[in-house]
Design an enzyme around this catalytic site. Sequence first.
Site, PDB file in Angstrom:
ATOM      1  N   SER A 144       0.831  -1.426   0.090  1.00 19.95           N
ATOM      2  CA  SER A 144       0.088   0.076  -0.042  1.00 19.95           C
ATOM      3  C   SER A 144       0.955   1.439   0.075  1.00 19.95           C
ATOM      4  O   SER A 144       0.240   2.335  -0.532  1.00 19.95           O
ATOM      5  CB  SER A 144      -1.132   0.074   1.156  1.00 19.95           C
ATOM      6  OG  SER A 144      -0.416   0.161   2.271  1.00 19.95           O
TER       7      SER A 144
ATOM      8  N   LYS B 181       1.269   4.473   6.962  1.00 21.32           N
ATOM      9  CA  LYS B 181       0.280   5.119   6.081  1.00 21.32           C
ATOM     10  C   LYS B 181       1.031   6.487   5.938  1.00 21.32           C
ATOM     11  O   LYS B 181       1.762   7.128   6.931  1.00 21.32           O
ATOM     12  CB  LYS B 181      -1.229   5.184   6.399  1.00 21.32           C
ATOM     13  CG  LYS B 181      -1.766   3.730   6.400  1.00 21.32           C
ATOM     14  CD  LYS B 181      -1.902   3.241   5.062  1.00 21.32           C
ATOM     15  CE  LYS B 181      -2.729   1.767   5.438  1.00 21.32           C
ATOM     16  NZ  LYS B 181      -2.199   0.787   4.387  1.00 21.32           N
TER      17      LYS B 181
END
Length: 163
Positions: free
Chosen positions: A34, A73
């Site tokens: 991701s 993230k």
Amino acid sequence: MRIFKSWRIILLIAYVIGKKESKNYRAYEIKEESMSPSLFPGEYIFARLQKENPKRGIIVIFENEEKKFDVVKRVIGLPGEKISAKDGTVYINGEIINDTWAQDLTSDFAEVTIGSNQVFVLGDNRSVSTSDSRILGNINWEDCFEVIYRYWPIDRLGQISKN
């Protein structure tokens, strides 16, 4: 040979520090796609507990409290902002942001107001990103560790860019 020995020592020190329990620092192995191309699976990074105000674009580690594992993230939304996505584009306070980190379109989500001590995080590869603020909601800033350095692999060793 001498350079090789120096790198081995640096990596050994990084490993020992990373394995030691610390409230202020954390070592982490990237396990998912991701955050690529910024971070790839199999890379190892250091992070430090944040004490300064959040900045858009930094990469953070925090715990997915529901599933009890750490997540990596990028901070997209800051305290007090309103964030949403429509037609693949991210908006902050109604304005399109220069989302240079996104590797693909962002799925639509309704406007969210970010709390005074919270951030909104997304993975760079939005189509494969899970455990981000679209699912978990806003993240408490005091629980975030800023990713500061990649120590493996050697050919990508170095400070993590904020941009």
